[in-house]
Design an enzyme around this catalytic site. Sequence first.
Site, PDB file in Angstrom:
ATOM      1  N   ARG A  27       7.607  10.151   1.128  1.00  0.00           N
ATOM      2  CA  ARG A  27       6.686   9.322   1.913  1.00  0.00           C
ATOM      3  C   ARG A  27       7.386   8.131   2.548  1.00  0.00           C
ATOM      4  NH1 ARG A  27       2.315   7.234  -1.662  1.00  0.00           N
ATOM      5  NH2 ARG A  27       4.040   7.311  -3.100  1.00  0.00           N
ATOM      6  N   ASN A  45       0.283  11.067  -0.734  1.00  0.00           N
ATOM      7  CA  ASN A  45       0.405  12.148  -1.706  1.00  0.00           C
ATOM      8  C   ASN A  45      -0.971  12.732  -1.958  1.00  0.00           C
ATOM      9  OD1 ASN A  45       3.162  11.927  -2.162  1.00  0.00           O
ATOM     10  ND2 ASN A  45       2.941  10.605  -3.941  1.00  0.00           N
TER      11      ASN A  45
END
Length: 102
Positions: A27, A45
């Site tokens: 990320r 996520n």
Amino acid sequence: MDARNGNVAEEARLVRVRGVVQGVGFRENCVRYARRHGIAGWVRNRHDGSVEALLQGAPQQLAQMCAWLRAGVPGARVDALEVEAAGVPSPRLEGFGRLPTM
């Protein structure tokens, strides 16, 4: 191109990345790449172990971002990349950030 102002029309994509993509900096690297390349949206996520992203930009920008997502980051293993068209948010998304896990 948008004939009204000469700018390339923007598109949006909802992307799901499956594989070993959590706990490897995926990320954070996604945020850096998107910001560096002028892509708006977010990444988060998912509880199923995948990573989901909403990407907004010119078609070429989105194609390059999806290619980057397929390649992943060191330590990640991308098994699948699912891409679907998403409606372009109005007003335009600003910047690129991380959202909480969903």
